[in-house]
Design a protein around this motif. Structure first.
Motif, PDB file in Angstrom:
ATOM      1  N   GLU A 111       8.699 -27.770  16.579  1.00 50.61           N
ATOM      2  CA  GLU A 111       7.498 -28.903  16.413  1.00 50.61           C
ATOM      3  C   GLU A 111       8.054 -29.416  14.913  1.00 50.61           C
ATOM      4  N   LEU A 112       8.100 -28.624  14.019  1.00 51.60           N
ATOM      5  CA  LEU A 112       8.622 -29.109  12.650  1.00 51.60           C
ATOM      6  C   LEU A 112       9.980 -29.642  12.689  1.00 51.60           C
ATOM      7  N   THR A 113      10.988 -29.265  13.275  1.00 53.42           N
ATOM      8  CA  THR A 113      12.129 -30.005  13.291  1.00 53.42           C
ATOM      9  C   THR A 113      12.206 -31.225  14.096  1.00 53.42           C
ATOM     10  N   ARG A 114      11.195 -31.405  15.019  1.00 52.67           N
ATOM     11  CA  ARG A 114      11.144 -32.604  15.829  1.00 52.67           C
ATOM     12  C   ARG A 114      10.459 -33.426  15.081  1.00 52.67           C
ATOM     13  N   ARG A 115       9.333 -33.224  14.018  1.00 52.91           N
ATOM     14  CA  ARG A 115       8.643 -34.303  13.445  1.00 52.91           C
ATOM     15  C   ARG A 115       9.286 -34.645  12.191  1.00 52.91           C
ATOM     16  N   ILE A 116      10.381 -33.840  11.862  1.00 55.28           N
ATOM     17  CA  ILE A 116      11.341 -34.295  10.581  1.00 55.28           C
ATOM     18  C   ILE A 116      12.253 -35.400  11.062  1.00 55.28           C
ATOM     19  N   HIS A 117      12.928 -34.847  12.356  1.00 52.21           N
ATOM     20  CA  HIS A 117      13.717 -35.775  13.106  1.00 52.21           C
ATOM     21  C   HIS A 117      13.137 -37.175  13.467  1.00 52.21           C
ATOM     22  N   GLU A 118      11.999 -36.907  13.863  1.00 52.45           N
ATOM     23  CA  GLU A 118      11.234 -38.495  14.077  1.00 52.45           C
ATOM     24  C   GLU A 118      11.071 -39.174  12.979  1.00 52.45           C
ATOM     25  N   GLY A 119      10.513 -38.511  11.739  1.00 49.09           N
ATOM     26  CA  GLY A 119      10.328 -39.188  10.446  1.00 49.09           C
ATOM     27  C   GLY A 119      11.456 -39.865   9.901  1.00 49.09           C
ATOM     28  N   VAL A 120      12.779 -38.915  10.156  1.00 50.14           N
ATOM     29  CA  VAL A 120      13.964 -39.546   9.653  1.00 50.14           C
ATOM     30  C   VAL A 120      14.303 -40.874  10.173  1.00 50.14           C
ATOM     31  N   GLU A 121      14.293 -40.816  11.674  1.00 53.42           N
ATOM     32  CA  GLU A 121      14.697 -41.961  12.615  1.00 53.42           C
ATOM     33  C   GLU A 121      13.756 -43.088  12.326  1.00 53.42           C
ATOM     34  N   ALA A 122      12.329 -42.834  12.070  1.00 56.08           N
ATOM     35  CA  ALA A 122      11.238 -44.005  11.928  1.00 56.08           C
ATOM     36  C   ALA A 122      11.564 -44.721  10.434  1.00 56.08           C
ATOM     37  N   ARG A 123      12.394 -44.008   9.536  1.00 53.01           N
ATOM     38  CA  ARG A 123      12.620 -44.733   8.420  1.00 53.01           C
ATOM     39  C   ARG A 123      13.997 -45.242   8.319  1.00 53.01           C
ATOM     40  N   GLY A 124      14.627 -45.532   9.512  1.00 51.42           N
ATOM     41  CA  GLY A 124      15.821 -46.044   9.732  1.00 51.42           C
ATOM     42  C   GLY A 124      17.068 -45.356   9.799  1.00 51.42           C
ATOM     43  N   PHE A 125      16.928 -44.383   9.688  1.00 49.14           N
ATOM     44  CA  PHE A 125      18.327 -43.407   9.671  1.00 49.14           C
ATOM     45  C   PHE A 125      18.597 -42.907  11.041  1.00 49.14           C
ATOM     46  N   GLU A 126      19.291 -43.616  12.042  1.00 48.89           N
ATOM     47  CA  GLU A 126      19.399 -43.492  13.297  1.00 48.89           C
ATOM     48  C   GLU A 126      20.888 -42.843  13.626  1.00 48.89           C
ATOM     49  N   GLY A 127      20.978 -42.398  14.685  1.00 43.77           N
ATOM     50  CA  GLY A 127      22.431 -41.737  15.170  1.00 43.77           C
ATOM     51  C   GLY A 127      22.480 -40.323  14.581  1.00 43.77           C
ATOM     52  N   LEU A 128      21.634 -39.578  14.169  1.00 43.70           N
ATOM     53  CA  LEU A 128      21.746 -38.417  13.790  1.00 43.70           C
ATOM     54  C   LEU A 128      21.271 -37.400  14.738  1.00 43.70           C
ATOM     55  N   ARG A 129      21.422 -36.000  14.469  1.00 46.67           N
ATOM     56  CA  ARG A 129      20.987 -34.944  15.210  1.00 46.67           C
ATOM     57  C   ARG A 129      20.220 -33.903  14.319  1.00 46.67           C
ATOM     58  N   PRO A 130      19.183 -33.168  14.526  1.00 39.89           N
ATOM     59  CA  PRO A 130      18.788 -32.241  13.495  1.00 39.89           C
ATOM     60  C   PRO A 130      19.952 -31.454  12.690  1.00 39.89           C
ATOM     61  N   ALA A 131      20.849 -31.041  13.690  1.00 40.02           N
ATOM     62  CA  ALA A 131      22.020 -30.228  12.884  1.00 40.02           C
ATOM     63  C   ALA A 131      22.690 -31.034  11.631  1.00 40.02           C
ATOM     64  N   HIS A 132      22.523 -32.362  11.741  1.00 39.11           N
ATOM     65  CA  HIS A 132      22.927 -33.090  10.537  1.00 39.11           C
ATOM     66  C   HIS A 132      22.275 -32.806   9.402  1.00 39.11           C
ATOM     67  N   GLY A 133      20.937 -32.678   9.414  1.00 40.13           N
ATOM     68  CA  GLY A 133      20.033 -32.184   8.453  1.00 40.13           C
ATOM     69  C   GLY A 133      20.179 -31.175   7.814  1.00 40.13           C
ATOM     70  N   PHE A 134      20.663 -30.091   8.634  1.00 44.03           N
ATOM     71  CA  PHE A 134      20.995 -28.679   8.251  1.00 44.03           C
ATOM     72  C   PHE A 134      22.339 -28.896   7.074  1.00 44.03           C
TER      73      PHE A 134
END
Length: 148
Positions: A19-42
């Motif tokens: 859930e934390l991974t999903r929420r962070i990923h959605e928050g990143v997308e909501a801030r305009g950073f699209e085309g990424l996967r959670p693995a990119h964050g790692f």
């Protein structure tokens, strides 16, 4: 602790992490950073301080050098990172975050703070700090590897 209790704890921790991974990923997308996967964050977490070689990144992510190379190609193509000459090894290239990549990591930090805020509201600041300390005691040292 009974086996069933251990399984329940395991399931709860995995659910919270997912859930934390999903929420962070959605928050990143909501801030305009699209085309990424959670693995990119790692990967960004490893690149954030001073950059890394593809070999360093592969070790951090627990993947092959070829897989890390493909990930680097992708984030370079999307403008989140760039390759530079390595300052200490003429044969190696250093992968560093661009300003866009650094902005994305700041967006992830903001999203993480937002994701944790309901926990603080539910359990209180003191309990969350205690939980954090206890989790750091049992968390393995080393890189956090994504599940692919």
């Amino acid at each position: 602790m009974q086996n069933s209790e251990a399984m329940g704890l395991t399931a709860a921790l995995l659910a919270v992490a997912g859930e934390l991974t999903r929420r962070i990923h959605e928050g990143v997308e909501a801030r305009g950073f699209e085309g990424l996967r959670p693995a990119h964050g790692f990967a960004f977490a490893r690149l954030a301080p001073d950059g890394a070689t593809v070999t360093d990144l592969a070790a951090h992510l627990g993947v092959t050098k070829q897989a890390a190379s493909q990930l680097v190609e992708e984030i370079v193509r999307k403008g989140y990172a760039e390759r530079r000459p390595h300052p200490d090894d003429a044969r190696a290239r250093l992968v560093v975050l661009t300003e866009r990549g650094r902005a994305c990591t700041r967006a992830a930090e903001e999203a993480a703070a937002e994701a944790v805020r309901p926990w603080v509201e539910l359990l209180g600041e003191r309990e969350i700090r205690a939980l954090s300390r206890r989790l750091f005691e049992i968390a393995p040292c080393g890189p956090i590897r994504p599940t692919w």
